[in-house]
Each structure stands twice: as C-alpha cells, then as structure tokens.
Design an enzyme around this catalytic site. Sequence first.
Site, PDB file in Angstrom:
ATOM      1  N   ARG A   1     -27.316  -0.219 -33.295  1.00  0.00           N
ATOM      2  CA  ARG A   1     -28.731   0.077 -33.507  1.00  0.00           C
ATOM      3  C   ARG A   1     -29.267  -0.743 -34.685  1.00  0.00           C
ATOM      4  NH1 ARG A   1     -30.937   6.205 -34.570  1.00  0.00           N
ATOM      5  NH2 ARG A   1     -29.893   5.942 -36.598  1.00  0.00           N
TER       6      ARG A   1
ATOM      7  N   GLY B   1     -32.938  -7.473 -34.944  1.00  0.00           N
ATOM      8  CA  GLY B   1     -31.760  -7.639 -34.096  1.00  0.00           C
ATOM      9  C   GLY B   1     -32.036  -7.383 -32.634  1.00  0.00           C
TER      10      GLY B   1
ATOM     11  N   TYR C   1     -39.351  -6.583 -17.909  1.00  0.00           N
ATOM     12  CA  TYR C   1     -39.059  -7.167 -19.226  1.00  0.00           C
ATOM     13  C   TYR C   1     -37.966  -6.355 -19.910  1.00  0.00           C
ATOM     14  CZ  TYR C   1     -39.890  -8.671 -24.094  1.00  0.00           C
ATOM     15  OH  TYR C   1     -39.748  -9.143 -25.385  1.00  0.00           O
TER      16      TYR C   1
ATOM     17  N   TYR D   1     -38.684  -3.981 -22.750  1.00  0.00           N
ATOM     18  CA  TYR D   1     -39.364  -2.742 -22.367  1.00  0.00           C
ATOM     19  C   TYR D   1     -38.368  -1.926 -21.534  1.00  0.00           C
ATOM     20  CZ  TYR D   1     -43.870  -4.824 -23.731  1.00  0.00           C
ATOM     21  OH  TYR D   1     -44.916  -5.393 -24.415  1.00  0.00           O
TER      22      TYR D   1
END
Length: 562
Positions: free
Chosen positions: A108, A180, A469, A472
């Site tokens: 994360r 990132g 995408y 998304y």
Amino acid sequence: MPNPMRPYLLLSVVFFFNLYHSMAVPDPTRQALLQCLTQSIPTDTASSIIVSKSNPSYTSVLRAYIRNARFNTSSTPKPLIIITPLDESHVSAAVICSQKLGFQLKIRSGGHDYEGLSYVFDNPFFVLDMFNLRSITVNMADETAWVGAGATLGELYYNIWKNSKVHGFPAGVCPTVGVGGHLSGAGYGTLIRKYGLSVDHVVDAKLVDVNGKILDRKTMGEDLFWAIRGGGAASFGVVLSYKIKLVPVPETVTVFRIERLLTENATDITFKWQTIAPTTDENLFMRMLLQPVTRNKKKTARISVIALYLGDSDSLVSLLQKDFPELSIGKSNCNETTWIDSVLWWANFNLGTPPTALLDRDLNDAGFLKRKSDYVQTPIPKSGLESLWQKMIELGKVGMVFNAYGGRMDQIKPDETPFPHRAGNLYKIQYSVNWDQPGSEADKNFTTQAKLLHDFMTPFVSKNPRSAYFNYRDIDVGSTKKWSYEEGKVYGESYFNGNYERLVDVKTAVDANNFFRNEQSIPPRSSSILHSSYGSATCIITAVNTCWYYIVFIFSLCSDLF
C-alpha cells in the site's frame, strides 16, 4: 534420592501453565517475523516497524490510508501485521520474511485503490505500508526527480514548485494519491493531451524483487521496467521509487468552469464536446462532468466543463470562439494563474491557497464510493445522449466524468507501455457514485446503480474487449481465485488489451511462483496458484511457534525436576 519438592513443583507447573494460558500470550506471528527481520535489521528498528493487532497504534495505522469506507468495516478482513519500513533494506527484509513465514504481502502506498486490494485479503496476510518512504529529490540540472513510492502527488507538486515555477509533471488532480500506485497503473491528469501519461515520463525506477534484491532499470532489464510503468507493479515486486522527467509549463495558465442544465443547451454542448475536446489545441484539456440534479423540485441533469489551458485567457477565448462557440465562453469565465495554483484549483482549493496545502495527507478521510470506467471511440449521437440523461435521472445518484484524450496520446504506440488506450479513443468515462450511509443495504443500492448505468452504456463504448482503466480499479471487470492465465485474461485484456500477453511473460520470468499477487494481479503463464500452500503453511507456522513458546516457558519451570 527423590526430590522432596517434586510434587509441589509439579503443582506449580500446572498452576503457572494455566495462569500463562489465561494471560495474553505473546503474538507468535509477530515474534516469528521479528526473529526473521532481525537477521538483517537491528532488533529495536525491526520491532518499531512491526505493527500487530496487539499494538495500540494498529487501528490508526490501518485506517490512516483507507480511502474507501466500504473496506473499513468490522467484517472487513484485516492484516495480521502492518509493516512500516523506514529504509529500502526494510522492504527487502519484509519480502524475504513474508515468504519464509508463509504470509501473503499486500503493498500500500496511498490507499486510493478503489477496491481496497492493497489492504484487504481473504487469507491471513501482512500489509507493507510504504508511507514512510516518501523522499523527493529534485534535480533541476537535468530536470528530473526521484520520488519515493510513499510520497503523495501533492508532495511531488509542492517540491517541483519549490525548485521551479516553470516546471510541472503530468499526473492526477487528487493530491493525496500515492505516487507508487498512481505511476504503476499509468497515471494521468490535466496535462495528458500535452504530455501524455505519468509513465511516459518515468526514466528509471528502484524495485525489490521476489528474492529481496534491490534493482534499478539497468539491473531489472527493459521487460520488467516496461511492466511496472502501467501494468500494476504489485504483480512483479515492490517499487521503492521512480525517477521522473519534469515537463515545462508556462508562467501563466488559464482555468475555467462552466455549468449548463438540460434547458441551457447541455445536449448540444455535450455532443460537440465529443469531437472538439479530443482534437483541439493540445494545450487545452477539457473535462466534462455529467450529474443528475434537482432544480425547482424537478429532476434534471447538469453538465460542467472544467478546463486547463497552457496559455493566457485571450488566446484561450479566441480558440474556443472558433472551435467551440456553443460553449459561449468569455474572459469573464476565465482565471489566469500559475501552474501550481491551477493544481490547487483542480483539487478544489480556492485560487490563492498557499501551496503548502498540498502537503496535507488528509488522513482518515474515507467516504463510501464505487467507480467504474469505459472508453468511447465513436461520438454518442444526440439521441443516445437524450436517453442517457433519462437513465441518469431515473437512477438518481451516479455521475459520469468524461476525460478528453487526443493530442500527445494519439502519438504514442499502444504497446509503448502496458497502458494501451491511446489513438482511436476520444475520451475515457469514469462512473462515480459516493454516499454517506453505512451498511449493506446502501452499499447494494449504490453499487447496483453504478452497474446499471455501466450496462446502459454498452452500445456506446469500446468492444472486444470492453476496455477499462486499471487505476480505476473495478472488481466487476473480473477477478481471480486460482491465479490462472484464463482467469487473468478476463480482466487483463480489459485493462491492457493485447499487452496482457507480454505482462504474463514478464510475470512468469520474474515471479513464477506468484508471490506478488492480488485479486486482479497478472498471473504466471504456466500454472494456477503455485502458492496455495501459503494458507496451510501459515497455520502450521502459527501452531508451531505457539507450541514452542509454551515449551520454552514450561521447560524453564521444570528444569529442577530433571
């Protein structure tokens, strides 16, 4: 001679064993991880970067970068441990030790994964939280910057501005997004038509591979470097930092926002926008928002055109009066400003807000949301738009965002990076719905609305495959449980089209045992889940470690008996 105290010692063992069992037993998973990490990290440091469920800070650390409240519930699967590295070497150690202990590792950076895949998993897992690795080094001599994966876009923009008032970077409008994840999934923003995607300006990277080695572009090779620039780096390793090339921006830029209701020519403007926004001067980016609204107690729809122009307002007004007279834009609609102020404006700050506002990470800011995406390659006819308004009004909540392509995007080959949606795409659609009510009923209601609008748009969007995408993130596109090539192909071809095959080849070469994985990761070509033994290994390791601590404790009590 028999020890006269033996009966009393045996009773003591039983007593202390029961007492020990009733007390808080040291976390065996944490102890095992600590023992492994200390083989390469000083004990005090290793202990400080391990946040287990018994740590008072666990909940605040976990929640800080959860950006979708749908995945912040009591029933959401949570990591056994959050690892918060302070140094690149800590990431290497975390990768090695997670494998040794048999735990899945989720990565994360900013937490903006719409489906929570960077911090949620069904099996026991660790989270590698990169928020401390946020260093940014700008070198104006060669117009580059090294940016840590844990930095935010806002921090990047701020640091560029501190070094130059005439440089920028083509990335997203939300300042709290982590670098990132944004760059590993392609990344785009208001400079897309002038400069393309974020990854089109990545010139180097540092990554920890499955063996714990720290690689740069030269040592990782061009195939892996290609894959982590838009193919989802979490399938291949842990990106530590990206080296980016800055882009020039003028001293003066212009922004505007214009809103129109259906009764104010919104259909004609939307129809014309589809052909003008992707083909006009590449210095102009126009985004269009479509939203159901209520006016005078009557349901209707509203469009909003939001724009950035790399130039002054005179030239912008002249351009749009020629190309897009339906918009009826004048100088009074425009604001001339600097690039950094336009960044703040796009992030919904007032013009004149100090750039330091971009440094606010806005922790624990999470609403309930669902996002989906599509690509439009042929303009939607006016009849289609009219039916779209009615569908949006009927559903009542879901909005849409049209993001114009064209310009530089038309000039880059679809296989230059894993992101394939270049020439031939007029614009990208984001379906967007947010809500405040917790609970499964509200979740089902609003996610269903998003799916229904997405289904309604099927005749008007890309086909074979229906593209989406990657940044998304949308689990409805497809997911995997066995990490087979066939399962991955369902979502892989939607996100990456023909580039999926090369991504599979790279994955097979660098992580054949599929350690780096999530529900929409790239699978290796040759098998389904090769690490299915991780779950069993986890149980065995936990049991063995628990027993070991009991044995050591009891043995220390019983030593006088033998």
